[in-house]
Scaffold this motif. Structure first.
Motif, PDB file in Angstrom:
ATOM      1  N   LEU A 154       0.824  -1.008   0.109  1.00 53.33           N
ATOM      2  CA  LEU A 154      -0.087   0.048   0.023  1.00 53.33           C
ATOM      3  C   LEU A 154       0.965   1.277  -0.002  1.00 53.33           C
ATOM      4  O   LEU A 154       0.608   2.256  -0.693  1.00 53.33           O
ATOM      5  CB  LEU A 154      -1.107  -0.100   1.155  1.00 53.33           C
ATOM      6  CG  LEU A 154      -1.729   1.045   1.276  1.00 53.33           C
ATOM      7  CD1 LEU A 154      -2.709   1.175   0.192  1.00 53.33           C
ATOM      8  CD2 LEU A 154      -2.678   0.969   2.671  1.00 53.33           C
ATOM      9  N   MET A 155       1.888   1.320   0.931  1.00 53.90           N
ATOM     10  CA  MET A 155       2.878   2.249   0.856  1.00 53.90           C
ATOM     11  C   MET A 155       3.569   2.524  -0.443  1.00 53.90           C
ATOM     12  O   MET A 155       3.821   3.707  -1.010  1.00 53.90           O
ATOM     13  CB  MET A 155       3.875   2.084   1.882  1.00 53.90           C
ATOM     14  CG  MET A 155       3.268   2.473   3.508  1.00 53.90           C
ATOM     15  SD  MET A 155       4.512   2.145   4.534  1.00 53.90           S
ATOM     16  CE  MET A 155       5.141   0.550   4.452  1.00 53.90           C
ATOM     17  N   SER A 156       3.850   1.684  -1.150  1.00 58.50           N
ATOM     18  CA  SER A 156       4.587   1.714  -2.500  1.00 58.50           C
ATOM     19  C   SER A 156       3.574   2.308  -3.387  1.00 58.50           C
ATOM     20  O   SER A 156       3.829   3.014  -4.303  1.00 58.50           O
ATOM     21  CB  SER A 156       5.068   0.193  -2.934  1.00 58.50           C
ATOM     22  OG  SER A 156       6.012  -0.478  -1.919  1.00 58.50           O
ATOM     23  N   ALA A 157       2.190   1.783  -3.375  1.00 54.38           N
ATOM     24  CA  ALA A 157       1.251   2.662  -4.062  1.00 54.38           C
ATOM     25  C   ALA A 157       1.233   3.898  -4.245  1.00 54.38           C
ATOM     26  O   ALA A 157       0.773   4.744  -4.913  1.00 54.38           O
ATOM     27  CB  ALA A 157      -0.001   1.808  -3.848  1.00 54.38           C
ATOM     28  N   ARG A 193       5.931  21.339   7.803  1.00 56.39           N
ATOM     29  CA  ARG A 193       5.008  21.736   8.777  1.00 56.39           C
ATOM     30  C   ARG A 193       3.568  20.609   8.623  1.00 56.39           C
ATOM     31  O   ARG A 193       2.767  20.808   9.540  1.00 56.39           O
ATOM     32  CB  ARG A 193       4.122  22.829   9.050  1.00 56.39           C
ATOM     33  CG  ARG A 193       5.421  23.865   9.498  1.00 56.39           C
ATOM     34  CD  ARG A 193       4.642  25.336   9.861  1.00 56.39           C
ATOM     35  NE  ARG A 193       3.720  25.968   8.508  1.00 56.39           N
ATOM     36  CZ  ARG A 193       4.313  26.823   7.728  1.00 56.39           C
ATOM     37  NH1 ARG A 193       5.715  26.930   7.931  1.00 56.39           N
ATOM     38  NH2 ARG A 193       3.787  27.115   6.620  1.00 56.39           N
ATOM     39  N   GLY A 194       3.621  19.696   7.838  1.00 58.71           N
ATOM     40  CA  GLY A 194       2.886  18.566   7.695  1.00 58.71           C
ATOM     41  C   GLY A 194       1.872  18.847   6.541  1.00 58.71           C
ATOM     42  O   GLY A 194       0.727  18.092   6.288  1.00 58.71           O
ATOM     43  N   ALA A 195       2.191  19.622   5.443  1.00 60.38           N
ATOM     44  CA  ALA A 195       1.082  19.728   4.388  1.00 60.38           C
ATOM     45  C   ALA A 195       1.391  18.550   3.431  1.00 60.38           C
ATOM     46  O   ALA A 195       0.422  18.430   2.546  1.00 60.38           O
ATOM     47  CB  ALA A 195       1.550  21.250   3.655  1.00 60.38           C
ATOM     48  N   GLY A 196       2.410  17.733   3.623  1.00 62.05           N
ATOM     49  CA  GLY A 196       2.477  16.715   2.649  1.00 62.05           C
ATOM     50  C   GLY A 196       1.762  15.393   3.197  1.00 62.05           C
ATOM     51  O   GLY A 196       1.972  15.083   4.480  1.00 62.05           O
ATOM     52  N   ASP A 197       0.778  14.851   2.536  1.00 62.59           N
ATOM     53  CA  ASP A 197       0.260  13.589   3.331  1.00 62.59           C
ATOM     54  C   ASP A 197       0.939  12.336   3.023  1.00 62.59           C
ATOM     55  O   ASP A 197       0.806  11.371   3.806  1.00 62.59           O
ATOM     56  CB  ASP A 197      -0.938  13.280   2.099  1.00 62.59           C
ATOM     57  CG  ASP A 197      -2.112  14.331   2.341  1.00 62.59           C
ATOM     58  OD1 ASP A 197      -2.909  14.788   1.522  1.00 62.59           O
ATOM     59  OD2 ASP A 197      -1.983  15.009   3.428  1.00 62.59           O
ATOM     60  N   VAL A 198       1.954  12.410   2.084  1.00 64.72           N
ATOM     61  CA  VAL A 198       2.988  11.330   1.931  1.00 64.72           C
ATOM     62  C   VAL A 198       4.579  11.644   1.825  1.00 64.72           C
ATOM     63  O   VAL A 198       4.775  12.801   1.174  1.00 64.72           O
ATOM     64  CB  VAL A 198       2.530  10.386   0.692  1.00 64.72           C
ATOM     65  CG1 VAL A 198       3.698   9.396   0.449  1.00 64.72           C
ATOM     66  CG2 VAL A 198       1.415   9.817   0.722  1.00 64.72           C
ATOM     67  N   ARG A 199       5.279  11.184   2.599  1.00 69.53           N
ATOM     68  CA  ARG A 199       6.673  11.605   2.646  1.00 69.53           C
ATOM     69  C   ARG A 199       7.524  10.292   2.242  1.00 69.53           C
ATOM     70  O   ARG A 199       7.289   9.196   2.796  1.00 69.53           O
ATOM     71  CB  ARG A 199       7.171  12.149   3.787  1.00 69.53           C
ATOM     72  CG  ARG A 199       6.556  13.421   4.207  1.00 69.53           C
ATOM     73  CD  ARG A 199       7.053  14.157   5.477  1.00 69.53           C
ATOM     74  NE  ARG A 199       6.079  15.239   5.769  1.00 69.53           N
ATOM     75  CZ  ARG A 199       6.358  16.013   7.065  1.00 69.53           C
ATOM     76  NH1 ARG A 199       7.115  15.840   7.698  1.00 69.53           N
ATOM     77  NH2 ARG A 199       5.418  16.951   7.207  1.00 69.53           N
ATOM     78  N   ASP A 256      14.579   3.096  -0.406  1.00 72.25           N
ATOM     79  CA  ASP A 256      13.456   3.959  -0.932  1.00 72.25           C
ATOM     80  C   ASP A 256      12.327   3.448  -0.265  1.00 72.25           C
ATOM     81  O   ASP A 256      11.669   2.398  -0.204  1.00 72.25           O
ATOM     82  CB  ASP A 256      13.648   3.668  -2.243  1.00 72.25           C
ATOM     83  CG  ASP A 256      12.518   4.495  -3.224  1.00 72.25           C
ATOM     84  OD1 ASP A 256      11.693   5.197  -2.489  1.00 72.25           O
ATOM     85  OD2 ASP A 256      12.584   4.775  -4.616  1.00 72.25           O
ATOM     86  N   THR A 257      11.887   4.449   0.762  1.00 71.24           N
ATOM     87  CA  THR A 257      10.714   4.163   1.559  1.00 71.24           C
ATOM     88  C   THR A 257       9.798   5.332   1.814  1.00 71.24           C
ATOM     89  O   THR A 257      10.339   6.147   1.557  1.00 71.24           O
ATOM     90  CB  THR A 257      11.204   3.510   2.988  1.00 71.24           C
ATOM     91  OG1 THR A 257      10.214   3.151   3.449  1.00 71.24           O
ATOM     92  CG2 THR A 257      12.057   4.463   3.668  1.00 71.24           C
ATOM     93  N   ILE A 274       6.011   6.085  10.055  1.00 71.63           N
ATOM     94  CA  ILE A 274       5.573   4.610   9.930  1.00 71.63           C
ATOM     95  C   ILE A 274       6.917   4.022  10.491  1.00 71.63           C
ATOM     96  O   ILE A 274       8.080   4.053  10.299  1.00 71.63           O
ATOM     97  CB  ILE A 274       5.618   4.253   8.385  1.00 71.63           C
ATOM     98  CG1 ILE A 274       4.424   4.797   7.977  1.00 71.63           C
ATOM     99  CG2 ILE A 274       5.349   2.702   8.419  1.00 71.63           C
ATOM    100  CD1 ILE A 274       4.427   5.067   6.568  1.00 71.63           C
ATOM    101  N   ALA A 275       6.670   3.340  11.701  1.00 72.64           N
ATOM    102  CA  ALA A 275       7.840   2.885  12.700  1.00 72.64           C
ATOM    103  C   ALA A 275       8.926   1.768  11.903  1.00 72.64           C
ATOM    104  O   ALA A 275      10.021   2.100  11.896  1.00 72.64           O
ATOM    105  CB  ALA A 275       7.366   2.207  13.901  1.00 72.64           C
TER     106      ALA A 275
END
Length: 189
Positions: free
Chosen positions: A14-17, A37-43, A57-58, A67-68
């Motif tokens: 799911l993260m790769s997607a 400041r958190g505007a990105g939903d995915v980093r 690459d994560t 994500i721990a």
């Protein structure tokens, strides 16, 4: 243990997607501070170690949460390769690195020259170079020295400076940039 979603996908899958959307949603220089400041939903962070040959690459942040498992992978990747010692990297530095990479609009992974440094490694390096700080933020897991083949140190430094989130050192003679989450400052080495 690998958790599966109701559709049968693993969390990693799911993260790769999400990776494609992370690149497509890359911020511009004008909103770099908002990204941090958190505007990105995915980093996402991508890098390889020039010393160990390992690649990473994560996606390490989704919708406001780190994500721990991905953070643990980052910590191991950025370990002191001389001693094998790893520490909890300061996630603010990882955020600066990720935001800078997005700002440069490249899919090339960073070449990691130095992440965490043990006090022993830092002391040894400081005897070899006047450019190594005795109280380096590398020893706190708060700094990284990075290189990109597709970007100059000036381009990399400008992207990191646009984040207005820490220290940026440009080393054109050695073709790398230092990024840290310490006080906002810049220098040329």
């Amino acid at each position: 243990m690998t958790k599966k979603t109701s559709a049968g996908l693993t969390r990693r899958g799911l993260m790769s997607a999400f990776a494609a959307s992370a690149v497509a949603a890359a911020p511009t220089y004008s909103n770099a501070a908002g990204f941090l400041r958190g505007a990105g939903d995915v980093r996402r962070i991508a890098m390889r170690s020039g010393r160990t040959g390992e690649q990473l690459d994560t996606i390490y942040w989704i919708e406001g949460e780190y994500i721990a498992e991905a953070v643990r992978e980052i910590n191991v990747h950025m370990r002191d390769w001389r001693t094998g010692e790893a520490v909890q990297m300061d996630l603010r530095t990882i955020d600066i690195m990720a935001a800078s990479l997005n700002l440069m609009e490249t899919s090339e992974p960073y070449l990691l020259l130095s992440g965490y440094r043990s006090p022993q490694t830092n002391a040894m390096l400081s005897t070899r170079s006047s450019g190594v700080a005795r109280n380096s933020l590398h020893m706190r897991g708060q700094a990284a020295d990075l290189r990109l083949q597709s970007r100059t140190p000036t381009q990399m430094a400008n992207a990191a400076l646009a984040c207005r989130a820490g220290g940026v050192g440009r080393y054109p003679g050695s073709n790398f940039v230092h990024m840290d989450c310490g006080p906002i400052r810049s220098w040329r080495g």
